[in-house]
Design a protein around this motif. Structure first.
Motif, PDB file in Angstrom:
ATOM      1  N   VAL A 105       0.859  -1.171   0.000  1.00  0.00           N
ATOM      2  CA  VAL A 105       0.000   0.000   0.000  1.00  0.00           C
ATOM      3  C   VAL A 105       0.901   1.228   0.000  1.00  0.00           C
ATOM      4  O   VAL A 105       1.889   1.251   0.742  1.00  0.00           O
ATOM      5  N   PRO A 106       0.606   2.239  -0.806  1.00  0.00           N
ATOM      6  CA  PRO A 106       1.440   3.444  -0.792  1.00  0.00           C
ATOM      7  C   PRO A 106       1.502   4.055   0.612  1.00  0.00           C
ATOM      8  O   PRO A 106       0.479   4.173   1.291  1.00  0.00           O
ATOM      9  N   PRO A 107       2.693   4.422   1.076  1.00  0.00           N
ATOM     10  CA  PRO A 107       2.868   4.942   2.440  1.00  0.00           C
ATOM     11  C   PRO A 107       2.013   6.175   2.761  1.00  0.00           C
ATOM     12  O   PRO A 107       1.660   6.399   3.899  1.00  0.00           O
ATOM     13  N   GLU A 108       1.683   6.980   1.755  1.00  0.00           N
ATOM     14  CA  GLU A 108       0.912   8.203   1.993  1.00  0.00           C
ATOM     15  C   GLU A 108      -0.595   7.955   2.048  1.00  0.00           C
ATOM     16  O   GLU A 108      -1.390   8.888   2.111  1.00  0.00           O
ATOM     17  N   THR A 109      -1.009   6.688   2.057  1.00  0.00           N
ATOM     18  CA  THR A 109      -2.433   6.334   2.047  1.00  0.00           C
ATOM     19  C   THR A 109      -3.161   6.889   3.263  1.00  0.00           C
ATOM     20  O   THR A 109      -2.715   6.752   4.390  1.00  0.00           O
ATOM     21  N   ASP A 110      -4.315   7.523   3.001  1.00  0.00           N
ATOM     22  CA  ASP A 110      -5.198   8.019   4.054  1.00  0.00           C
ATOM     23  C   ASP A 110      -6.611   7.616   3.662  1.00  0.00           C
ATOM     24  O   ASP A 110      -7.049   7.910   2.557  1.00  0.00           O
ATOM     25  N   GLY A 111      -7.288   6.919   4.533  1.00  0.00           N
ATOM     26  CA  GLY A 111      -8.643   6.502   4.217  1.00  0.00           C
ATOM     27  C   GLY A 111      -9.090   5.355   5.083  1.00  0.00           C
ATOM     28  O   GLY A 111      -8.600   5.162   6.199  1.00  0.00           O
ATOM     29  N   PHE A 112     -10.014   4.584   4.549  1.00  0.00           N
ATOM     30  CA  PHE A 112     -10.536   3.412   5.239  1.00  0.00           C
ATOM     31  C   PHE A 112     -10.064   2.166   4.510  1.00  0.00           C
ATOM     32  O   PHE A 112      -9.986   2.152   3.284  1.00  0.00           O
ATOM     33  N   ALA A 113      -9.762   1.123   5.260  1.00  0.00           N
ATOM     34  CA  ALA A 113      -9.283  -0.120   4.664  1.00  0.00           C
ATOM     35  C   ALA A 113     -10.119  -1.288   5.155  1.00  0.00           C
ATOM     36  O   ALA A 113     -10.611  -1.292   6.279  1.00  0.00           O
ATOM     37  N   VAL A 114     -10.260  -2.264   4.269  1.00  0.00           N
ATOM     38  CA  VAL A 114     -10.878  -3.541   4.604  1.00  0.00           C
ATOM     39  C   VAL A 114      -9.821  -4.589   4.294  1.00  0.00           C
ATOM     40  O   VAL A 114      -9.265  -4.607   3.198  1.00  0.00           O
ATOM     41  N   ALA A 115      -9.522  -5.430   5.271  1.00  0.00           N
ATOM     42  CA  ALA A 115      -8.477  -6.448   5.106  1.00  0.00           C
ATOM     43  C   ALA A 115      -9.016  -7.800   5.529  1.00  0.00           C
ATOM     44  O   ALA A 115      -9.776  -7.906   6.493  1.00  0.00           O
ATOM     45  N   ALA A 116      -8.620  -8.834   4.796  1.00  0.00           N
ATOM     46  CA  ALA A 116      -9.060 -10.196   5.111  1.00  0.00           C
ATOM     47  C   ALA A 116      -7.848 -11.065   5.362  1.00  0.00           C
ATOM     48  O   ALA A 116      -6.872 -11.033   4.615  1.00  0.00           O
ATOM     49  N   GLY A 117      -7.922 -11.852   6.445  1.00  0.00           N
ATOM     50  CA  GLY A 117      -6.820 -12.735   6.778  1.00  0.00           C
ATOM     51  C   GLY A 117      -7.047 -13.422   8.103  1.00  0.00           C
ATOM     52  O   GLY A 117      -8.178 -13.640   8.523  1.00  0.00           O
ATOM     53  N   THR A 118      -5.940 -13.725   8.783  1.00  0.00           N
ATOM     54  CA  THR A 118      -5.986 -14.435  10.056  1.00  0.00           C
ATOM     55  C   THR A 118      -5.430 -13.536  11.150  1.00  0.00           C
ATOM     56  O   THR A 118      -4.346 -12.967  11.010  1.00  0.00           O
TER      57      THR A 118
END
Length: 145
Positions: A105-118
């Protein structure tokens, strides 16, 4: 006020409670939602503050978590989601090869994230080993003076 306008106001209020301020999607089409790694279905996503509050319920089986991005590490292989008053939830990329990130993900990312995993807990740090992340950039509708 139309029902759609009321719904928008209610959604903004709910997001504001979680994120600490009213936000809205960026008006810049080049800043549209982006996916990194495997596609993520946000249908059953659990808010990061809820996961942090009851981590033992979500540790082990696959889980989908959403939340406001607190920060992204310079290499883009790890991001942090706000959890409210506690430490942020760490979201790490899977590493199919030694040292290689499955997504960045670009380091300057600002926002909301959805992540799937363990999810797993290491000390007081919650870590989600994620196969994929989807980020929706936001901008403040009422910037601080």
């Amino acid at each position: 006020m139309t029902s759609l306008s009321r719904l928008s106001v209610l959604c903004c209020a709910a997001v504001g409670l979680l994120a600490g301020g009213c936000t809205e999607p960026s008006g810049d089409p080049s800043q549209a939602q982006k996916s990194y790694g495997r596609p993520v279905d946000a249908t059953d996503a659990i808010p990061a503050p809820a996961v942090a509050a009851e981590a033992t319920l979500y540790t082990g089986p696959p889980v989908t978590v959403d939340g406001r991005v607190a920060s992204v590490m310079p290499d883009g292989c790890t991001l942090y989601l706000m959890t409210g008053d506690g430490p942020p939830l760490r979201v790490d990329t899977t590493r199919p090869d030694e040292g290689t990130c499955a997504w960045q993900v670009p380091p300057e990312t600002d926002g909301f994230a959805v992540a799937a995993g363990t999810l797993r807990a290491t000390g007081d740090t919650l870590r989600l080993s994620a196969n994929g992340v989807r980020v929706t950039p936001v901008r403040a509708s009422h910037p601080d003076p």
